[in-house]
Design an enzyme around this catalytic site. Structure first.
Site, short mmCIF file in Angstrom:
data_model
loop_
_atom_site.label_atom_id
_atom_site.label_comp_id
_atom_site.label_asym_id
_atom_site.label_seq_id
_atom_site.Cartn_x
_atom_site.Cartn_y
_atom_site.Cartn_z
N CYS A 44 1.05 -1.17 -0.16
CA CYS A 44 0.05 -0.16 0.03
C CYS A 44 0.85 1.40 0.05
O CYS A 44 2.13 1.22 0.38
CB CYS A 44 -0.85 -0.09 1.26
SG CYS A 44 -1.79 1.42 1.72
N HIS A 45 0.37 2.28 -0.25
CA HIS A 45 1.09 3.57 -0.51
C HIS A 45 1.62 3.91 0.73
O HIS A 45 2.75 4.50 0.88
CB HIS A 45 0.32 4.68 -0.98
CG HIS A 45 0.36 4.78 -2.44
ND1 HIS A 45 -0.78 5.16 -3.05
CD2 HIS A 45 1.61 5.06 -3.20
CE1 HIS A 45 -0.21 5.24 -4.29
NE2 HIS A 45 1.01 5.19 -4.57
N THR A 46 1.24 3.56 2.01
CA THR A 46 1.78 4.21 3.44
C THR A 46 2.86 3.35 3.56
O THR A 46 3.65 3.87 3.97
CB THR A 46 0.65 3.80 4.22
OG1 THR A 46 -0.91 4.26 3.95
CG2 THR A 46 0.95 4.31 5.65
N HIS A 52 1.46 -4.09 5.78
CA HIS A 52 0.12 -4.07 6.55
C HIS A 52 -0.99 -4.50 5.96
O HIS A 52 -2.16 -4.17 6.40
CB HIS A 52 -0.18 -2.58 7.24
CG HIS A 52 -0.36 -1.52 6.15
ND1 HIS A 52 0.53 -0.99 5.32
CD2 HIS A 52 -1.56 -0.77 5.75
CE1 HIS A 52 0.04 -0.12 4.59
NE2 HIS A 52 -1.18 0.01 4.74
N GLU A 53 -0.95 -5.25 4.84
CA GLU A 53 -2.23 -5.72 4.10
C GLU A 53 -1.72 -7.21 3.87
O GLU A 53 -0.78 -7.60 3.36
CB GLU A 53 -2.32 -4.96 2.62
CG GLU A 53 -3.03 -3.56 2.86
CD GLU A 53 -3.55 -3.16 1.51
OE1 GLU A 53 -3.33 -3.82 0.45
OE2 GLU A 53 -4.12 -2.05 1.54
N CYS A 68 -10.38 -2.58 20.67
CA CYS A 68 -10.11 -3.57 21.86
C CYS A 68 -11.35 -3.77 22.47
O CYS A 68 -11.36 -4.84 23.31
CB CYS A 68 -9.40 -2.46 22.87
SG CYS A 68 -10.41 -1.29 23.82
N CYS A 122 -13.12 0.27 25.08
CA CYS A 122 -12.94 1.75 25.16
C CYS A 122 -14.22 2.16 24.86
O CYS A 122 -15.03 1.74 24.06
CB CYS A 122 -11.58 2.07 24.37
SG CYS A 122 -11.97 2.26 22.88
N CYS A 153 -14.74 1.73 20.92
CA CYS A 153 -15.16 0.49 20.58
C CYS A 153 -16.74 0.35 21.03
O CYS A 153 -17.28 -0.54 20.29
CB CYS A 153 -14.08 -0.47 21.17
SG CYS A 153 -12.75 -0.48 20.40
N CYS A 209 -10.40 3.34 18.18
CA CYS A 209 -10.21 2.65 19.39
C CYS A 209 -9.09 3.50 20.20
O CYS A 209 -7.85 3.84 19.47
CB CYS A 209 -9.56 1.33 19.23
SG CYS A 209 -9.14 0.39 20.67
N ARG A 248 -5.68 2.61 18.03
CA ARG A 248 -5.85 3.35 16.89
C ARG A 248 -4.34 3.47 16.37
O ARG A 248 -3.29 3.28 17.14
CB ARG A 248 -6.02 4.79 17.45
CG ARG A 248 -6.26 5.39 16.18
CD ARG A 248 -6.72 7.14 16.72
NE ARG A 248 -7.96 7.08 17.74
CZ ARG A 248 -8.42 8.20 18.33
NH1 ARG A 248 -7.68 9.29 18.15
NH2 ARG A 248 -9.17 8.02 19.05
N CYS A 297 -6.62 -2.88 4.22
CA CYS A 297 -6.21 -1.40 4.41
C CYS A 297 -7.01 -0.66 3.09
O CYS A 297 -8.25 -0.29 3.65
CB CYS A 297 -5.00 -1.10 4.34
SG CYS A 297 -4.55 0.67 4.11
N ARG A 299 -3.03 -2.99 -6.96
CA ARG A 299 -2.55 -3.83 -5.91
C ARG A 299 -1.65 -4.92 -6.37
O ARG A 299 -1.86 -5.52 -7.38
CB ARG A 299 -3.70 -4.50 -5.00
CG ARG A 299 -4.02 -3.45 -3.96
CD ARG A 299 -3.26 -2.97 -2.83
NE ARG A 299 -3.63 -2.22 -1.94
CZ ARG A 299 -3.22 -0.86 -2.17
NH1 ARG A 299 -2.95 -0.41 -2.92
NH2 ARG A 299 -3.79 -0.12 -0.97
#
Ligand SMILES: NC(=O)c1ccc[n+]([C@@H]2O[C@H](COP(=O)([O-])OP(=O)(O)OC[C@H]3O[C@@H](n4cnc5c(N)ncnc54)[C@H](O)[C@@H]3O)[C@@H](O)[C@H]2O)c1
Ligand SMILES: [Zn+2]
Ligand SMILES: [Zn+2]
Length: 379
Positions: free
Chosen positions: A48-50, A70-71, A100, A103, A106, A114, A118, A178, A373
């Site tokens: 992903c770009h991030t 992260h994907e 979680c 909280c 959530c 969250c 987060r 993501c 992707r």
């Protein structure tokens, strides 16, 4: 119990030693999961770009050596103390932001932000003990957004793990971790276009195309794609985008062009660019009385949103969303089911596939703007 439970696992990971330098496949050590953690065998991951932004580390806090990613989709290998709802063998998607379940966010029906889990892009360690679970020859290797999926095994907080239907093909549904859910949810959960309505999508990258897919699923009739790069338009047709506007082709603001095309404005708009100008246009192009604009793009640090307040008095609504308002654990299983019953199409997002040893090619495809992707196969 797997034979590796409770032990350090040695496996391959793609380590970013320095900003902007190709990742290096290394043998690393992955410590067992601690309380409320899960160790996952990753089978497929995507870029992903991030990942690219933080690997380049221009304008972001540099933190190296680090394992990005992260994907992903994988299978639970072992679980730490206190983890009751997951067990070895479960099919899961790790997610960069968590739930979680305790909280105030959530517990709120309206929020997925969250307090505990987060997204935190600066943290490179696990919450439990402030340490990393990855190392090489005793040197710690930092985590990325709590997922670090560019590794054959990774350790993730249980709140960032969605358990999904084991029949779902992980090489497809891994992209729901993501970008695709971000765009899809921005439309389906937040903009909520009605059947037969009109919607403008600003930015036709992966996130914008996913927003268009949400509009197609919702039954929007006019899906207007807006991008400064006209080469995005052909691909976007596959995602239900049926009208196209390049702001560069006009000598007046794009919001005026859209208002003329739609007899006063679109019913909904979704901004997926990160450009402040596009954010303002996305708001100002919605119809008075009922129009809703949703911002998804991540702006620059010094940006300021400027519009005349009369736009609000005239009953336009401006909203923003994070991860498409999806709560990872509660909502992702149902998104996977949408794919399983052929409501949601994922194949068209997957333009490339490489083996793990070729992971740097995935970066090249993204930097050259060739891929939506690219799936990275771990085995
Ligand atoms: N809110 C969230 O939860 C979340 C999650 C993931 C990504 N994002 C953000 O979503 C945005 C889109 O991500 P992406 O991966 O699809 O990016 P991308 O770079 O692939 O696509 C962005 C597109 O926007 C176009 N664009 C840029 N400026 C424009 C303008 N002024 N008018 C019209 N088009 C313009 C570009 O030509 C490009 O095609 C980014 O800002 C990203 O950081 C947000
Ligand atoms: Zn929470
Ligand atoms: Zn992402």
């Amino acid at each position: 119990m797997s034979s590796t439970a409770g032990q350090v696992i040695k496996c391959r990971a793609a380590v970013a030693w320095e900003a902007g330098k190709p990742l290096v496949i290394e043998e690393v050590e992955v410590a067992p999961p601690q309380a409320n953690e899960v160790r996952i065998k990753i089978l497929f991951t995507s870029l992903c770009h991030t990942d690219v932004y933080f690997w380049e580390a221009k304008g972001q806090t540099p933190l190296f050596p680090r394992i990005f990613g992260h994907e992903a989709g994988g299978i639970v290998e072992s679980v730490g103390e206190g983890v009751t709802e997951l067990q070895p063998g479960d099919h899961v998607l790790p997610v960069f932001t968590g739930e979680c379940k305790e909280c105030r966010h959530c517990k709120s029906e309206e929020s997925n932000m969250c307090d505990l889990l987060r997204i935190n892009t600066d943290r490179g360690v696990m919450l439990n003990d402030g340490q990393t679970r990855f190392s090489k020859n005793g040197q710690p290797i930092y985590h990325f957004v709590g997922t670090s999926t560019f590794s054959e095994y990774t350790v993730v907080h249980v709140g960032c793990v969605a358990k999904i239907n084991p029949a779902a093909p992980l090489d497809k549904v891994c992209i729901l971790s993501c970008g695709i859910c971000t765009g899809l949810g921005a439309t389906i959960n937040v903009a909520k276009p009605q059947k037969g309505s009109s919607i403008a999508i600003f930015g036709l990258g992966a996130v914008g195309l996913a927003a268009a897919e949400g509009a197609r699923i919702a039954g929007a009739a006019r899906i207007i794609g807006v991008d400064l790069n006209s080469s995005r338009f052909e691909e976007a047709k596959k995602f239900g985008v049926n009208e196209f506007v390049n702001p560069k082709d006009y000598d007046k603001p794009v919001q005026e062009v859209i208002a003329e095309m739609t007899n006063g404005g679109v019913d909904r708009s979704v901004e997926c660019t990160g450009s402040i100008q596009a954010m303002i246009s996305a708001f100002e192009c919605v119809h008075d009385g009922w129009g809703v604009a949703v911002l998804v793009g991540v702006p620059n640090k010094d940006d300021a949103f400027k519009t005349h307040p009369a736009n609000f008095l005239n009953e336009r609504t401006l909203k923003g969303t994070f991860y498409g308002n999806y709560k990872p654990r509660s909502d992702l299983p149902a998104v996977v089911e949408k794919y399983m019953n052929k409501e949601l199409e994922l194949e068209k997002f997957i333009t490339h596939s490489v083996s793990f040893s070729e992971i740097n090619k995935a970066f090249e495809y993204m930097l050259q703007g060739k891929s939506i992707r690219c799936i990275i196969r771990m085995e």
